[in-house]
Design a protein around this motif. Sequence first.
Motif, PDB file in Angstrom:
ATOM      1  N   GLU A 114       0.834  -1.217   0.000  1.00 51.78           N
ATOM      2  CA  GLU A 114       0.000   0.000   0.000  1.00 51.78           C
ATOM      3  C   GLU A 114       0.863   1.259   0.000  1.00 51.78           C
ATOM      4  O   GLU A 114       1.958   1.269   0.526  1.00 51.78           O
ATOM      5  CB  GLU A 114      -0.845   0.051   1.285  1.00 51.78           C
ATOM      6  N   TRP A 115       0.314   2.332  -0.491  1.00 55.49           N
ATOM      7  CA  TRP A 115       0.954   3.636  -0.318  1.00 55.49           C
ATOM      8  C   TRP A 115       0.969   3.945   1.174  1.00 55.49           C
ATOM      9  O   TRP A 115       0.124   3.465   1.928  1.00 55.49           O
ATOM     10  CB  TRP A 115       0.134   4.717  -1.031  1.00 55.49           C
ATOM     11  N   PRO A 116       1.914   4.802   1.589  1.00 51.93           N
ATOM     12  CA  PRO A 116       1.968   5.116   3.021  1.00 51.93           C
ATOM     13  C   PRO A 116       0.697   5.804   3.514  1.00 51.93           C
ATOM     14  O   PRO A 116       0.126   6.639   2.818  1.00 51.93           O
ATOM     15  CB  PRO A 116       3.177   6.048   3.147  1.00 51.93           C
ATOM     16  N   ASP A 158      -2.787  -0.857  14.333  1.00 49.69           N
ATOM     17  CA  ASP A 158      -4.249  -1.074  14.307  1.00 49.69           C
ATOM     18  C   ASP A 158      -4.621  -2.480  13.821  1.00 49.69           C
ATOM     19  O   ASP A 158      -5.792  -2.792  13.614  1.00 49.69           O
ATOM     20  CB  ASP A 158      -4.932  -0.009  13.436  1.00 49.69           C
ATOM     21  N   GLY A 159      -3.618  -3.326  13.612  1.00 48.38           N
ATOM     22  CA  GLY A 159      -3.884  -4.714  13.220  1.00 48.38           C
ATOM     23  C   GLY A 159      -3.916  -4.945  11.721  1.00 48.38           C
ATOM     24  O   GLY A 159      -4.031  -6.086  11.268  1.00 48.38           O
ATOM     25  N   SER A 160      -3.814  -3.882  10.927  1.00 49.56           N
ATOM     26  CA  SER A 160      -3.861  -4.075   9.470  1.00 49.56           C
ATOM     27  C   SER A 160      -2.470  -4.420   8.936  1.00 49.56           C
ATOM     28  O   SER A 160      -1.471  -4.362   9.647  1.00 49.56           O
ATOM     29  CB  SER A 160      -4.406  -2.813   8.789  1.00 49.56           C
ATOM     30  N   ASN A 161      -2.429  -4.759   7.652  1.00 47.60           N
ATOM     31  CA  ASN A 161      -1.201  -5.204   7.003  1.00 47.60           C
ATOM     32  C   ASN A 161      -1.047  -4.454   5.683  1.00 47.60           C
ATOM     33  O   ASN A 161      -1.964  -4.460   4.872  1.00 47.60           O
ATOM     34  CB  ASN A 161      -1.315  -6.726   6.777  1.00 47.60           C
ATOM     35  N   GLY A 162       0.097  -3.804   5.487  1.00 50.64           N
ATOM     36  CA  GLY A 162       0.319  -3.002   4.281  1.00 50.64           C
ATOM     37  C   GLY A 162       0.639  -3.809   3.035  1.00 50.64           C
ATOM     38  O   GLY A 162       0.737  -3.251   1.945  1.00 50.64           O
TER      39      GLY A 162
END
Length: 367
Positions: free
Chosen positions: A32-34, A127-131
């Motif tokens: 993902e983009w930052p 927050d638990g997400s993954n890039g």
Amino acid sequence: MGQYSDGHVHTIQAAVLRKKGGPLEIETLEMEWPRDDEVLVRLVASGICRTDIDFCDDWDEADGAVVLGHEGAGVVEQIGKRVKVVKPGDHVVLSYQSCGRCRKCRGGRPAHCARFYELNFGFQRPDGSNGLQRSSVRGHFFGQSSFATHSLATERNLVKVSKDLTLEILAPLGCGLQTGAGTVINSLKVSRKGSIAVFGTGAVGLAAVMASRLAGAHPIIGVDIKPKRLKVALELGATHAIDNRHQDVAARIIDITGRGVDYVVETTGNPIMHQLAIEALNPRGVVALLTGETGTDSLPEGRRTLGIIQGDAVPQHFIPKLIELYQAGEFPFDCLVKFYEFSDINRAIADAKHGDTIKPVLRISKA
Ligand SMILES: [Zn+2]
Ligand SMILES: [Zn+2]
């Protein structure tokens, strides 16, 4: 940089761990983009630290596929809109992650962050997400996953460095060298003429030896099973070297010091060495354990063991200090480094395991 697609992702290459013991396979992934508080870093180099190797060897396949690496150095490519400390084109060294919000972080002790474990070993954002997108591969190891062409870092785990410096040489400062030097300087606050023994003269232990010399400690005793590494320890400031395959370590240390050392830096994680460290102490001595345990244990007669994380270093203060010492010729860690191409990552890991290479650094792209 990889292609920019409509979904705001970058195409990257990363060394993916899919099975216990590896090998790591270089795969194409999408990142993902930052986000607003993130920084996209194009990695120029990444050190390989023992924690990467331990993760690889102990990995449970049921936990899925991940990208390791936590000693990155690179160039900022893109920043989120709330990022203030760097801009595209800046050179950075990456270090461990911390939350910035808990009592320890606010008190200036991020190595003791309440969320240290999940932020560095959780393979996810806070927050638990993954890039990493459209794959089951997870990143964010130490807020980096630097075994990749690109990383999503934050202001909290990057350190801006001068463009005059050779970026690829600075990579190992972010974890191993910071830990070894920080233990001596920040955690133990080793005094002039303080006596110290360093158990395990790999990269972390040798950083402790160099820092002990800077602190004016005496004697500085290196202990290892590899004669080649003991020779390096003597070159970097150790006054004595003990090969613990052939010598009784505690007896020899007491022989050298009279009544035992003031400090032992225990980097090996071996329970036998832990016990020997306690036996080698004088009655007010401290053993610094660099192997994941935290807290302080009391032993007879005021002896103590102290669990240390990242040498109690605040990377944004400590890494520039180590760089200054390096430039002054006082912290010549570059002699420990051997470079490998990114595609040779598995050979680099094997060489580190056999002890042939003290600090492997992967060359990932040109500065
Ligand atoms: Zn925190
Ligand atoms: Zn490390």
